[in-house]
Motif scaffolding. Structure first.
Motif, PDB file in Angstrom:
ATOM      1  N   GLY A 133      -6.726  36.174   2.804  1.00 48.04           N
ATOM      2  CA  GLY A 133      -7.613  37.076   3.539  1.00 48.04           C
ATOM      3  C   GLY A 133      -6.766  38.083   4.261  1.00 48.04           C
ATOM      4  O   GLY A 133      -7.302  39.167   4.457  1.00 48.04           O
ATOM      5  N   ILE A 134      -5.731  37.450   5.019  1.00 47.51           N
ATOM      6  CA  ILE A 134      -4.646  38.382   5.846  1.00 47.51           C
ATOM      7  C   ILE A 134      -4.138  39.480   5.015  1.00 47.51           C
ATOM      8  O   ILE A 134      -4.286  40.469   5.515  1.00 47.51           O
ATOM      9  N   ASN A 135      -3.896  39.169   3.809  1.00 48.32           N
ATOM     10  CA  ASN A 135      -3.028  40.072   3.042  1.00 48.32           C
ATOM     11  C   ASN A 135      -4.019  41.314   2.474  1.00 48.32           C
ATOM     12  O   ASN A 135      -3.624  42.310   2.519  1.00 48.32           O
ATOM     13  N   ALA A 136      -5.163  40.838   2.205  1.00 45.71           N
ATOM     14  CA  ALA A 136      -6.130  41.749   1.700  1.00 45.71           C
ATOM     15  C   ALA A 136      -6.632  42.579   2.865  1.00 45.71           C
ATOM     16  O   ALA A 136      -7.057  43.770   2.527  1.00 45.71           O
ATOM     17  N   THR A 137      -6.865  42.034   4.015  1.00 41.17           N
ATOM     18  CA  THR A 137      -7.232  42.938   5.446  1.00 41.17           C
ATOM     19  C   THR A 137      -6.050  43.942   5.544  1.00 41.17           C
ATOM     20  O   THR A 137      -6.331  45.134   5.746  1.00 41.17           O
ATOM     21  N   ARG A 138      -4.794  43.423   5.614  1.00 39.07           N
ATOM     22  CA  ARG A 138      -3.735  44.400   5.507  1.00 39.07           C
ATOM     23  C   ARG A 138      -3.756  45.654   4.491  1.00 39.07           C
ATOM     24  O   ARG A 138      -3.633  46.737   5.000  1.00 39.07           O
ATOM     25  N   TRP A 139      -4.095  45.318   3.138  1.00 41.87           N
ATOM     26  CA  TRP A 139      -3.932  46.212   2.183  1.00 41.87           C
ATOM     27  C   TRP A 139      -5.264  47.296   2.727  1.00 41.87           C
ATOM     28  O   TRP A 139      -5.191  48.410   2.383  1.00 41.87           O
TER      29      TRP A 139
END
Length: 462
Positions: free
Chosen positions: A428-434
């Motif tokens: 979730g966090i890395n998808a949000t950063r992207w």
């Protein structure tokens, strides 16, 4: 997708290499202002108040506790050295905001955002008064802050008082990337983070607080009893100021995640180079991208430049090795030289990273445990230089069982939603950063994920 100014005008690889060559992988602030070493805890002790954590949050709690009741015995337990973690690794922006900006406060607590703004400004004024009253050598300057638009779509985000066009913005700080800006003249002070931690500890000890270092707490037991590797303290009350580190309370284990932020510090800028930039007001500056940069001058005219990358490591752990990330430092050096091409050839003396205690609401939260004998304050999400003092007062109010203008706030009474456990948190966090990076490349337009998180009042901030 559109390119950003940093992609359209990248710095030369040779200039980046020159800037980083010979820089130390160590926070400038604590290197510049080391504090005295203190002994570790050994044996059995008693204290009316035990504060766990020797950063800003814990030190403010100790000072305010002694100011409220000079006869109270207070002990601060620090796992390593005073101010070594986030308190010695931040940019030194001491802001009035308690809510990570007015927009976040309006979205979450619209009925009390004006009160939160008032209390935040009052807190900043009281910090300034404390610095003066105790003669604290912290390089305090009430400079205000300048938000800068560096892409055309960001100009629409400038509204209210203090809006400047490109010419007026560059008259304050001369960067070719600036298309406009907004000056907030009184809600931010610049401070030397290492000196602030050192001076808070000095003041606390002069008020009678006992501070021990190299004493990580291994258990919090009923009583309450606080145990370290070599000692134990039986406490009347306990204030947990552990910030990004794993909570001693199970209920808070998923309430924050550690997000790594990176920074560079240059050598002192020669007078002729600084004259090309201007910056006579010495304001703290931040651009308006989702992945934003923050930067400021120090008292000896060094330039701190940080932000942009916000890296979450799977597992949510705090590790020293995460500080060494060459790609982030190279990116910062390139972006610095795009922002200020006048500084080509200037060298960085220090590079470092620090873990931010990120919460899903972008700002701090509070609570009590163990029948009201334990209070906690955490989740400042990069805005703790000033807000930790407010948070310390909240913890002391809660431990005293007092109803105050602080404890009546919905912001104080409500808890944010937790982050999901691994591996969902990483995904979730890395998808949000992207998605945040993609929005910066799509004129600020937010995709379905970001719009959904906005609707739920959740998120991840760079």
């Amino acid at each position: 997708m559109a390119t950003t100014v940093f992609e359209r005008q990248p710095a030369a690889a040779s200039s980046i290499a020159t800037m980083l060559e010979g820089s130390r992988l160590d926070p400038f602030w604590t290197d510049d202002a080391p504090g005295p070493a203190r002994p570790a805890l050994a044996g059995s002790h008693r204290a009316d108040l035990v504060v766990v954590g020797g950063g800003y949050s814990g030190l403010w709690t100790a000072i305010l506790a002694k100011e409220r009741d000079p006869g109270r015995s207070v002990m601060v337990l620090e796992g390593r050295r005073v101010g070594w973690a986030a308190s010695g690794r931040n940019g030194g922006f001491c802001e009035a905001s308690l809510t990570h900006g007015r927009e976040n406060g309006e979205a979450r607590w619209p009925d009390e955002v004006d009160e939160l703004d008032r209390l935040g400004m009052q807190n900043l004024d009281e910090i300034q008064d404390t610095v003066a009253r105790y003669g604290m050598d912290v390089d305090w300057q009430r400079t205000g802050a300048l938000a800068v638009a560096i892409e055309p779509h960001q100009l629409a985000w400038l509204e209210g008082d203090g809006v400047l066009d490109a010419e007026a913005t560059r008259a304050l700080v001369n960067s070719p990337t600036y298309l406009g800006g907004q000056l907030s003249p009184d809600d931010t002070a610049m401070v030397h983070p290492g000196k602030l931690a050192r001076e808070l500890a000095r003041v606390a000890e002069e008020l009678g607080v006992e501070i021990v270092e190299q004493s990580p707490v291994v258990a919090l037991e009923d009583g309450p009893v606080v145990r370290t590797r070599d000692g134990v303290v039986r406490a009347g009350k306990v204030a947990l100021a552990t910030n990004v580190f794993p909570s001693l309370l199970r209920r808070n284990r998923l309430m924050t995640v550690p997000v790594y932020d990176y920074a560079l510090m240059t050598e002192p800028l020669p007078a002729d180079r600084l004259a090309e930039i201007g910056w006579e007001g010495r304001q703290g500056v931040a651009d308006m991208a989702n992945q934003f940069h923050y930067y400021r001058l120090t008292a000896d005219d060094r330039l701190l430049f940080g932000g942009y990358d916000a890296i979450y490591h799977a597992g949510g752990r705090v590790r020293a090795r995460y500080q060494d990330r060459p790609a982030s430092y190279e990116r910062l050096a390139s972006h610095l030289l795009t922002t200020f091409p006048q500084l080509d050839g200037i060298r960085a003396t220090h590079r470092w990273a620090g873990a931010i205690d990120t919460s899903t609401r972008f700002c701090a939260f509070w609570g009590t445990a163990r029948g009201g004998d334990v209070a906690y304050s955490l989740g400042f999400t990069g805005l703790g230089v000033g807000a930790t003092r407010f948070g310390a007062n909240v913890m002391l109010d809660l431990l005293a069982g007092e109803e105050t203008e602080r404890t009546r706030l919905a912001m104080v009474r409500e808890r944010p939603l937790p982050f999901p456990p691994e591996p969902v948190a990483s995904l979730g966090i890395n998808a949000t950063r992207w998605s945040l990076d993609r929005a910066d490349h799509r004129e600020g337009r937010r995709n379905l994920l970001l719009r959904g998180l906005d609707a739920l009042g959740l998120g991840f901030d760079s």
